[in-house]
Design an enzyme around this catalytic site. Structure first.
Site, PDB file in Angstrom:
ATOM      1  N   SER A 149       8.954   0.281   4.222  1.00  0.00           N
ATOM      2  CA  SER A 149       8.568   1.143   3.110  1.00  0.00           C
ATOM      3  C   SER A 149       9.743   2.011   2.618  1.00  0.00           C
ATOM      4  O   SER A 149      10.748   1.462   2.162  1.00  0.00           O
ATOM      5  CB  SER A 149       7.371   1.990   3.551  1.00  0.00           C
ATOM      6  OG  SER A 149       6.807   2.632   2.469  1.00  0.00           O
ATOM      7  N   GLU A 247      -0.431  -5.106  -2.364  1.00  0.00           N
ATOM      8  CA  GLU A 247       0.030  -3.716  -2.340  1.00  0.00           C
ATOM      9  C   GLU A 247       0.807  -3.367  -3.601  1.00  0.00           C
ATOM     10  O   GLU A 247       1.368  -4.258  -4.258  1.00  0.00           O
ATOM     11  CB  GLU A 247       0.832  -3.403  -1.080  1.00  0.00           C
ATOM     12  CG  GLU A 247       2.076  -4.204  -0.843  1.00  0.00           C
ATOM     13  CD  GLU A 247       2.789  -3.733   0.418  1.00  0.00           C
ATOM     14  OE1 GLU A 247       3.022  -2.534   0.537  1.00  0.00           O
ATOM     15  OE2 GLU A 247       3.095  -4.565   1.277  1.00  0.00           O
ATOM     16  N   HIS A 277      -0.498  -2.271   3.568  1.00  0.00           N
ATOM     17  CA  HIS A 277       0.907  -1.853   3.632  1.00  0.00           C
ATOM     18  C   HIS A 277       1.261  -1.499   5.091  1.00  0.00           C
ATOM     19  O   HIS A 277       0.516  -0.769   5.739  1.00  0.00           O
ATOM     20  CB  HIS A 277       1.082  -0.626   2.731  1.00  0.00           C
ATOM     21  CG  HIS A 277       2.444  -0.033   2.746  1.00  0.00           C
ATOM     22  ND1 HIS A 277       3.523  -0.646   2.176  1.00  0.00           N
ATOM     23  CD2 HIS A 277       2.905   1.134   3.264  1.00  0.00           C
ATOM     24  CE1 HIS A 277       4.592   0.124   2.335  1.00  0.00           C
ATOM     25  NE2 HIS A 277       4.238   1.203   3.000  1.00  0.00           N
TER      26      HIS A 277
END
Lengths: 304, 293
Positions: A149, A247, A277
């Site tokens: 991320s 996502e 995610h």
């Protein structure tokens, strides 16, 4: 077929993390809630040794060494958390599992977080960790950088900055759903089409995250170290993206990979169906084990 | 002169070990591809089967034919030099044999199965067997790396290396895409693909997609209400904690009552609003084709 474990995790994330992101919570409250959720993640297995030395100048970092004779491989892992928070236990466990699957040593960097330490503090910490691994004598062909991320964004930024500084490139990079677009125009494509399907992330706080991460450097949102979707990838090592098809960050991976390929860099993308995610960190879900086995395959390919 | 010979054989040893490591890199790429295709068998049995058959043929023709014999020669020498590793290396050699048998069986079963079988229970069993095969192969590679990769260069002499290196086979064909295209066309095409889809990626029917999105919206709605309820309870506690006298208690009770009433109203109106909007949306969606006609 999505496993019941992942389905349950998706439902719980939708009811907790996603709701927290949708609401006007302070950063302190978010951190507190994440800390409470972390209790559900198990500890690192006993056969993984954790050491802190040598450390870094401005942040905490850990070395993870698997018990069964580690090879020369090193994985530098940068955790996610929207640059403001982090799931420490989950990320540690994720790295431990990757290290075990590849007989590698792991370096987990708890880079400084915004808003207390806005850009470029986090990136500087990650770059320092990268430089330190090289200084300790690890050949770059045995080093892989990975990030989840926001950590994926930092991993790309470290590669770009290391290249610009003339540092040697690692053998490859693992990018798990990188948040690679911090521009204000980042409100179309999967960010809209997957807004309802994403079980974890929500766009509502996008502006807040950008403002808090960049601090007084808000005008730098288009800089390649902050929005690597806009970068020139020439000279970077092979990139391996894992992202979920449902996502909001799906397009970030596609756009980075397209640009990388246009610059002659090998970039592979795995699009996983209906995963939340960060599913790689859900150690109890079979899809997480499968994802890690595939990441480990990529590491063995690039660091034989 | 003897120093020169020693350097030469030590270099050869390093080259040999590099080749083994490189073989594992190729093998890892194939493991990833087998994993991708095994999970596509039920969805696209013809395409996935062609790639899997190519992958198992490649494993038989290179890894089982050349890579494992190389390792077995190395194991034999290390066992002679280091008795402590005898049992482990014997086990690894045994795994080479069983691995080859299972590769052959999987290749044959895949080639023999009809498309209908691959989609049904038989296909599911095959996928389970392939998953087991992948797990064993990856664990085997990991053990090899930890057990002998680091030990080989420490315990073996120049003579050993000369013996091991003699009669070496070809390079891994995976390093040459043209060879791969000529010998394993389906596999080569798949390896060239920059994007892999894991899991189902068939487009959903638009009405079921819409329904799914609405169900997710409903979950979000109840999630939101749940969080509001938690926040409201917290606020009530704060208010009650600050009560000092009967008057403020009465005032606080009134505020709590009003807030609860407002929240109860939200709990009723929001889901009903969702139900009306969703119902209307779905009906319009279903009627659209008829309205066009």
């Amino acid at each position: 077929m999505v496993s019941w474990q992942t389905r349950t995790a998706k439902l719980l994330s939708r009811l907790t993390i996603r709701q927290s992101l949708k609401r006007e919570l302070s950063v302190a409250d978010m951190r507190e809630r994440i800390q409470a959720m972390e209790r559900f993640f198990p500890n690192v297995p006993d056969d993984i040794r954790i050491e802190h030395e040598p450390g870094l100048n401005h942040c905490d970092a850990e070395w993870l060494t698997p018990g069964a004779g580690p090879t020369e491989r090193v994985i530098l892992h940068l955790p996610g958390g929207a640059f403001m928070t982090r799931f420490m236990r989950a990320e540690r466990l994720l790295l431990a599992r990757m290290c075990r699957a590849t007989n590698a040593r792991g370096r987990l960097v708890f880079y400084r977080l915004a808003p207390e330490n806005p850009y470029p503090a986090g990136l500087d910490d990650c770059l320092e960790a990268y430089q330190q691994i090289l200084d300790l004598g690890t050949p770059p062909e045995h080093l892989v950088i990975s990030g989840m991320s926001a950590g994926g964004c930092l991993a790309l930024a470290v590669l770009l900055k290391a290249r610009d500084l003339g540092l040697p490139m690692p053998a490859g990079a693992l990018l798990m759903s990188p948040a690679a677009d911090m521009t204000e125009e980042s409100t179309d494509g999967s960010r809209v089409s997957n807004a309802a399907r994403d079980a974890v992330l929500s766009l509502e706080r996008g502006d807040d995250i950008r403002r808090l991460y960049l601090g007084e450097h808000i005008e730098l949102a288009n800089h390649p170290y902050i929005s690597p979707v806009l970068a020139d990838y020439t000279g970077l090592p092979p990139l391996f993206f894992q992202v979920s098809g449902s996502e909001i960050l799906l397009d970030d991976s596609h756009r980075c990979a397209q640009r990388a390929r246009a610059c002659g860099v090998s970039a592979e993308i795995e699009v996983w169906d209906r995963m939340p995610h960060g599913w790689q960190a859900l150690s109890f879900a079979p899809e997480s084990g499968r994802a890690i086995a595939r990441l480990a395959d990529f590491i063995r390919e690039r660091c034989p | 002169m003897s120093i020169q010979t020693s350097e030469k054989s030590s270099n050869r040893g390093q080259t040999f070990m590099r080749t083994l490591r490189q073989d594992h890199a190729g093998l890892s790429r194939i493991m990833r591809e087998i994993d991708t295709q095994a999970h596509r068998l039920a969805e696209d049995s013809e395409g996935a089967r062609a790639i899997l058959v190519d992958a198992f043929r490649y494993l038989l023709r290179y890894h089982h034919a050349f890579h494992h014999p190389r390792e077995d020669r190395l194991f034999a020498r290390i066992r002679a030099r280091d008795e402590a590793l005898d049992q482990t290396l014997q086990q690894l050699s045994h795994e080479h044999e069983t691995g080859e048998q299972e590769t052959r069986r999987l290749a044959e079963d895949l080639a023999r199965a009809s498309n209908k079988e691959l989609v049904g229970e038989c296909g599911a069993e095959l996928v389970d067997r392939i998953n087991d095969y992948l797990r064993h192969t990856r664990t085997h590679m990991r053990h090899e790396e930890t057990v002998f990769y680091s030990r080989a260069e420490q315990v073996l002499s120049d003579e050993d290396w000369l013996d091991i290196i003699a009669d070496d086979g070809p390079d891994d064909p995976i390093t040459d895409i043209r060879t791969m295209r000529a010998s394993y066309p389906a596999l080569a095409r798949s390896l060239d693909e920059p994007t892999s889809h894991l899991g189902l990626h068939r487009p959903e029917h638009s009405s079921s997609h819409e329904l799914r999105l609405q169900m997710l919206a409903l979950t979000d709605l109840y999630g939101g209400l749940m969080h509001e309820a938690i926040d409201l309870t917290r606020t009530h506690f704060q208010r009650l904690k600050s009560v000092r006298d009967p008057v403020s208690l009465m005032r606080t009770a009134g505020t709590i009552y009003a807030d609860n009433l407002r929240f109860a109203g939200q709990c009723v109106t929001r889901p009903s609003r969702w139900a009306i909007n969703t119902g209307a949306g779905l009906i319009v969606g279903w009627l659209k084709p008829y309205m066009k006609q």
